[in-house]
Design a protein around this motif. Structure first.
Motif, PDB file in Angstrom:
ATOM      1  N   ASP A  58       0.746  -1.098  -0.010  1.00  0.00           N
ATOM      2  CA  ASP A  58      -0.162  -0.088   0.008  1.00  0.00           C
ATOM      3  C   ASP A  58       0.842   1.391  -0.152  1.00  0.00           C
ATOM      4  N   GLN A  59       2.143   1.200  -0.623  1.00  0.00           N
ATOM      5  CA  GLN A  59       3.002   2.383  -0.838  1.00  0.00           C
ATOM      6  C   GLN A  59       3.327   2.359  -2.120  1.00  0.00           C
ATOM      7  N   GLY A  88      -8.375   7.034  -4.140  1.00  0.00           N
ATOM      8  CA  GLY A  88      -7.452   8.058  -3.694  1.00  0.00           C
ATOM      9  C   GLY A  88      -6.236   8.100  -5.033  1.00  0.00           C
ATOM     10  N   ARG A 143       0.819   6.797   0.026  1.00  0.00           N
ATOM     11  CA  ARG A 143       0.346   5.717   0.902  1.00  0.00           C
ATOM     12  C   ARG A 143      -1.033   5.658   0.571  1.00  0.00           C
ATOM     13  N   ARG A 144      -1.629   4.256   0.485  1.00  0.00           N
ATOM     14  CA  ARG A 144      -2.880   4.113   0.414  1.00  0.00           C
ATOM     15  C   ARG A 144      -3.667   4.543   1.728  1.00  0.00           C
ATOM     16  N   SER A 145      -4.480   5.601   1.532  1.00  0.00           N
ATOM     17  CA  SER A 145      -5.162   6.139   2.869  1.00  0.00           C
ATOM     18  C   SER A 145      -6.743   5.795   2.755  1.00  0.00           C
ATOM     19  N   ALA A 146      -7.235   5.781   1.505  1.00  0.00           N
ATOM     20  CA  ALA A 146      -8.789   5.566   1.435  1.00  0.00           C
ATOM     21  C   ALA A 146      -8.975   5.082  -0.096  1.00  0.00           C
ATOM     22  N   GLU A 147      -9.862   4.165  -0.328  1.00  0.00           N
ATOM     23  CA  GLU A 147     -10.068   3.610  -1.613  1.00  0.00           C
ATOM     24  C   GLU A 147     -10.282   4.687  -2.505  1.00  0.00           C
TER      25      GLU A 147
END
Length: 153
Positions: free
Chosen positions: A103-104, A131, A125-129
């Motif tokens: 997720d990075q 994005g 970085r994946r913070s929310a779907e």
């Protein structure tokens, strides 16, 4: 970042030969990650493609980028056929180089006429779907679908 990946390693570049130059154990690391169940996908530029050749002209690098793609292919070809690792070449216009680990992602935002090393790199970085991270992950997937598998040899 790559050494900590458990699910995904994706690399989308024209060449990025600096990876093997800086990390001589890179192929060993990728084999280890794949052996632990991490899906590894490497997409490098097709040195014979019009887009790679055009990029060399735009960056005033001439045939250098084509040569670097061939060197990258030489480095990654031994991974072709390794379980859990796929290596492909692509002929797309490359707007960004993408280095994903789970997720990075590091995204090298290309700038017209500038070699990649002179352009900014963003750490996402994946913070929310849905994005920015997912936008670049989807971009990788779209290029991957157009790419040609590399065979051993």
């Amino acid at each position: 970042m790559l050494s900590q990946a458990h699910e995904h390693i994706d690399v989308l570049v024209y060449a990025a030969v600096f990876l093997h130059e800086a990390y001589p154990r890179l192929n060993d690391l990728l084999r280890e990650r794949a052996a632990d169940g991490c899906a590894v996908r490497i997409a490098i530029g097709d040195p014979d493609s019009v887009n790679v050749q055009k990029r060399g002209t735009e960056e005033k690098f001439g045939h250098g980028i084509e040569s670097r793609c061939r060197i990258a292919l030489m480095h990654y070809r031994p991974l072709a056929g390794v379980s859990g690792i796929e290596v492909r070449t692509h002929a797309t216009t490359l707007y960004n180089s993408i280095y994903r680990a789970d997720d990075q992602a590091l995204v090298n935002a290309h700038v017209w006429g500038v070699n990649a090393y002179g352009a900014p790199v963003w750490h996402l970085r994946r913070s929310a779907e849905g994005g920015m991270f997912d936008t670049y992950a989807s971009s990788f997937d779209a290029v991957w679908e157009t790419a040609t598998p590399v065979t051993e040899g």
